[in-house]
Enzyme design. Structure first.
Site, short mmCIF file in Angstrom:
data_model
loop_
_atom_site.label_atom_id
_atom_site.label_comp_id
_atom_site.label_asym_id
_atom_site.label_seq_id
_atom_site.Cartn_x
_atom_site.Cartn_y
_atom_site.Cartn_z
N GLN A 137 0.94 -1.20 0.18
CA GLN A 137 0.10 0.23 0.04
C GLN A 137 0.99 1.24 -0.30
O GLN A 137 0.23 2.28 -0.18
CB GLN A 137 -1.03 0.20 1.13
N CYS A 151 -5.15 1.35 3.47
CA CYS A 151 -5.40 -0.14 3.69
C CYS A 151 -6.78 -0.83 3.35
O CYS A 151 -7.01 -1.83 2.80
CB CYS A 151 -5.14 -0.29 5.26
N HIS A 288 -6.31 -0.26 11.31
CA HIS A 288 -5.87 -0.90 10.35
C HIS A 288 -6.86 -1.70 9.62
O HIS A 288 -8.02 -2.40 10.40
CB HIS A 288 -4.76 -1.50 10.78
#
Ligand SMILES: *[C@@H]1O[C@H](CO)[C@@H](O)[C@H](O)[C@H]1NC(C)=O
Ligand SMILES: *[C@@H]1O[C@H](CO)[C@@H](O)[C@H](O)[C@H]1NC(C)=O
Length: 344
Positions: A137, A151, A288
């Site tokens: 990413q 993410c 995340h």
């Protein structure tokens, strides 16, 4: 007598101090060698001595913490000074990018009937020909210290890519950049974070382009979605559980494939192997987005685990994956477990 004792004492003190200094010098020399090794392995080049000193200090700090964790030998996982070992805390944060929200986002929940199905005890979708290669990413190739908080876009594409391949027989990867550039109206914020389910709300309306026609850049640019390129569509999405029921997540993975989750990833930047389990990990707040692609039981630690797919490249962790303890809501793994139904 007194004078002699004093001299003896002074001599001893000097010897102890010397030994201490010697130890410190040895440690410095060792750490210096580790730094040199790290620099050559990950091709670090610095404009000047000051910049290098700053990076080296960060590396040494992380290296010491990693060594301490591994030497304590009490935990079921190991750490490693990987490609992120000289990144600052702020840079490491940029490598995540889920918008945590405690507001309940309305959405259907899969029927608990799913719990009555018989499913395998262990499952590893990494072995499927429909599991795409792990992606990255950030912008590692171009700017070593540049992450993008995207993410959530990778967590959104994997389940669609997998379902598309199961249905059509072809693995076609989809465009995270499409989601970064175009899904702001759905509550996402480009490289500053978002949610997989909001990306699916966008895909439901617009469809998603393939990665080939809309390649990754790792920064937010103008939306260039092309309606003539159709990579897939999401007809609906649902929660696998709203009550931290990890058995329900297991059943959904076995029935529908990859499940996108929100997680607290604060303590696994340097994860290397084993089942991640830490009392420091939050079971409520997340930062995340990742994807569950299987589950099993570790014979060594006797812990049940999830197989979790990250978006930090294949060099990270176990070929880009991490094993996370299952059944105890480790790192809030069951807080927001969602999956789409895709159509093509
Ligand atoms: C995607 O599916 C939804 C719901 O079935 C439909 O309304 C929409 O037109 C589709 N979008 C595209 C781009 O195919
Ligand atoms: C988080 O952990 C605490 C302490 O073990 C527990 O009481 C609580 O129920 C857990 N919450 C969730 C959502 O898992």
């Amino acid at each position: 007598m007194k004078v002699q004792a004093l001299i003896l004492f002074a001599t001893l003190a000097v010897a102890v101090a010397q030994e201490f200094l010697q130890e410190e010098e040895n440690r410095d020399a060792k750490e210096d060698a580790e730094w040199q090794k790290f620099k050559s392995r990950f091709k670090r080049r610095f404009k000047n001595k000051d910049r290098e000193r700053m990076r080296k200090n960060t590396f040494v700090k992380h290296h010491r913490a990693i060594k301490k964790h591994n030497q304590a030998g009490e935990s079921t996982y190991k750490l490693l000074p990987n490609q992120f070992a000289d990144w600052s805390e702020a840079e490491l944060e940029q490598l995540k990018g889920e918008i945590d929200t405690n507001n309940e986002i309305p959405g259907p929940v899969v029927s608990t009937d799913i719990l009555r199905q018989s499913i395998p005890d262990e499952l590893d979708l990494r072995k499927s020909k429909c599991m795409p290669k792990v992606k990255y990413q950030g912008k590692f190739k171009f700017l070593p210290f540049c992450g993008c908080g995207s993410c959530y876009t990778f967590a959104a594409t994997t389940p669609i890519e997998y379902q598309r391949c199961l249905k059509t027989g072809n693995l076609v990867t989809l465009s995270e950049e499409n989601l970064i550039d175009c899904s702001q109206k759905y509550g996402n914020a480009g490289c500053n974070g978002g949610l997989a389910l909001r990306s699916w709300n966008y895909v439901k309306d617009a469809g998603i382009n393939t990665e080939e026609v809309y390649p990754y850049q790792g920064e937010e640019t103008l939306c260039e979605h092309s309606s003539s390129n159709f990579g897939g569509n999401v007809t609906s999405w649902a929660y696998a559980t709203r009550s931290n029921n990890e058995e329900a997540i297991k059943a959904v993975v076995a029935t529908y494939g990859p499940v996108a989750i929100s997680i607290d990833a604060n303590d696994w930047d340097f994860y290397s192997e084993g089942v991640f389990s830490s009392p420091k990990c939050s079971n409520t707040s997340t930062n995340h987005a990742v994807v569950i692609v299987g589950y099993g039981k570790d014979t060594k630690s006797r812990k049940d685990y999830w197989i979790v797919r990250n978006s930090w490249g294949a060099e990270w962790g176990q070929g880009g994956y991490i094993y996370i303890e299952r059944g105890v809501n480790m790192c809030a793994v069951s807080k927001r477990a969602v999956f789409p139904t895709a159509s093509f």
